[in-house]
Design an enzyme around this catalytic site. Structure first.
Site, short mmCIF file in Angstrom:
data_model
loop_
_atom_site.label_atom_id
_atom_site.label_comp_id
_atom_site.label_asym_id
_atom_site.label_seq_id
_atom_site.Cartn_x
_atom_site.Cartn_y
_atom_site.Cartn_z
CB SER A 58 0.70 4.11 0.41
OG SER A 58 -0.07 5.22 0.13
CG HIS A 82 -4.35 2.65 -0.64
ND1 HIS A 82 -3.81 2.16 -1.80
CD2 HIS A 82 -3.57 3.70 -0.29
CE1 HIS A 82 -2.75 2.86 -2.13
NE2 HIS A 82 -2.58 3.80 -1.23
CD GLU A 109 -5.39 -0.80 -3.83
OE1 GLU A 109 -4.94 -1.34 -4.84
OE2 GLU A 109 -4.65 -0.36 -2.92
CG ASN A 150 0.73 1.72 -4.94
OD1 ASN A 150 0.51 2.26 -6.01
ND2 ASN A 150 0.58 2.34 -3.79
#
Ligand SMILES: NC(=O)c1ccc[n+]([C@@H]2O[C@H](COP(=O)([O-])OP(=O)(O)OC[C@H]3O[C@@H](n4cnc5c(N)ncnc54)[C@H](O)[C@@H]3O)[C@@H](O)[C@H]2O)c1
Length: 284
Positions: free
Chosen positions: A121, A142, A154, A192
């Site tokens: 991450s 991800h 992702e 994120n």
């Protein structure tokens, strides 16, 4: 371009890896799961079996399909057993050194055309890839937690990723029934990078605007169309997980908005972690 992905390795069958292995076997892909011990592997197999049985009970999966999916999963504690995989997804602890060590082992045992993916991450995919002599085969995949339920993956292109490795990872994402998006290897990738500072802003507004937790959540749901309020969301993610991700992004970008708000750090330190601890912004 090398052929279709028919066999996948998943290294680390914790929260994310077990979910990813479940997706693979449900999608008809033979899957080898590697844990540090076979006992841990068996525990993960038990969790996957439980989730698939629940899907049968809810009428979402046929019993035969469930049994066939479970048969596609083999377990090992030996990295060498990943030697005939077309693609390996790493989902071990979020630390650079063990990840780099694992990629060195994978480079030794996997076929030269096998794609090596990391589910990191917050670490740099490029930095993980720099540990091996064939960084062109390394990409990020991800997934979001819980992987079987969250539709997004992702697909992250590191500095030296080849087009072939990148597109094969994308195609696997589609095969697993996910909605893949393509991006480059930058801190936080896409979601994120946007979501973490945004949630931090929301928490700071709690104090600045002297709004209640309930009213802030209602504000974002009814005024901005969010499916869930920011405080509910942070409680669901886990306040410790959010603070850790914020700290990692802040360390990389030095942007003030990335830094975890003191209120969240204090909650984390007090053990108010959200849903998983029974108390966060709300009581569960
Ligand atoms: N939890 C999340 O919300 C989330 C979301 C997206 C990505 N990620 C990333 O996924 C990765 C895994 O996270 P997690 O939450 O599943 O962690 P976790 O602690 O639940 O699972 C990690 C597992 O890896 C195993 N392991 C450690 N070293 C190993 C090795 N060398 N070989 C095989 N197994 C090994 C551990 O025994 C453990 O079961 C991390 O990189 C994390 O950043 C986590």
């Amino acid at each position: 371009m090398a052929g279709e992905i028919q066999k996948v390795g998943v290294v680390g069958l914790g929260a994310m890896g077990a979910g990813i292995a479940q997706l693979c076997v449900e999608a008809g892909v033979d899957t080898v799961g590697r844990e540090v011990t076979l006992e841990l592997g068996e525990k993960a197999r038990g969790r996957i079996a439980h989730f698939l049985t629940r899907k049968v009970e809810k009428g979402q999966l046929q019993q035969g399909a469930r049994d066939a999916a479970m048969e596609r999963l083999t377990l090992t504690s030996e990295v060498g057993d990943l030697g005939d995989c077309d693609l390996v997804i790493e989902a071990i602890v979020e630390d650079l050194a063990p990840k780099q060590e694992l990629f060195r082992e994978l480079e030794r045992v996997c076929r030269p055309d096998a794609v090596l993916a990391t589910n990191t991450s917050a670490l740099s995919v490029t930095e993980i890839a720099s540990a091996i002599s064939t960084p062109e085969r390394v990409v990020g995949m991800h997934f979001f937690n819980p992987a079987p339920l969250m539709p997004l993956v992702e697909i992250v292109r590191a500095e030296l990723s080849s087009d072939d490795a990148f597109e094969r990872a994308y195609t696997l994402g589609e095969k697993l029934g996910k909605h893949p998006i393509r991006c480059f290897d930058t801190p936080g990738f896409v979601v994120n990078r946007v979501l973490i500072p945004l949630l931090n802003d929301c928490i700071r507004v709690l104090d600045e605007a002297r709004v209640s937790v309930e009213d802030l959540d209602a504000g974002m749901k009814h005024g901005a169309g969010w499916p869930m309020g920011p405080c509910e969301l942070v409680d669901l993610v886990g306040i410790d997980v959010h603070v850790h991700a914020s700290e990692a992004l802040y360390e990389k970008t030095r942007e003030q908005r990335m830094a975890p708000p003191p209120r969240l750090v204090a909650m984390r330190n007090a053990g108010l972690l959200g849903r998983k601890s029974g108390r966060g912004f709300y009581t569960y």
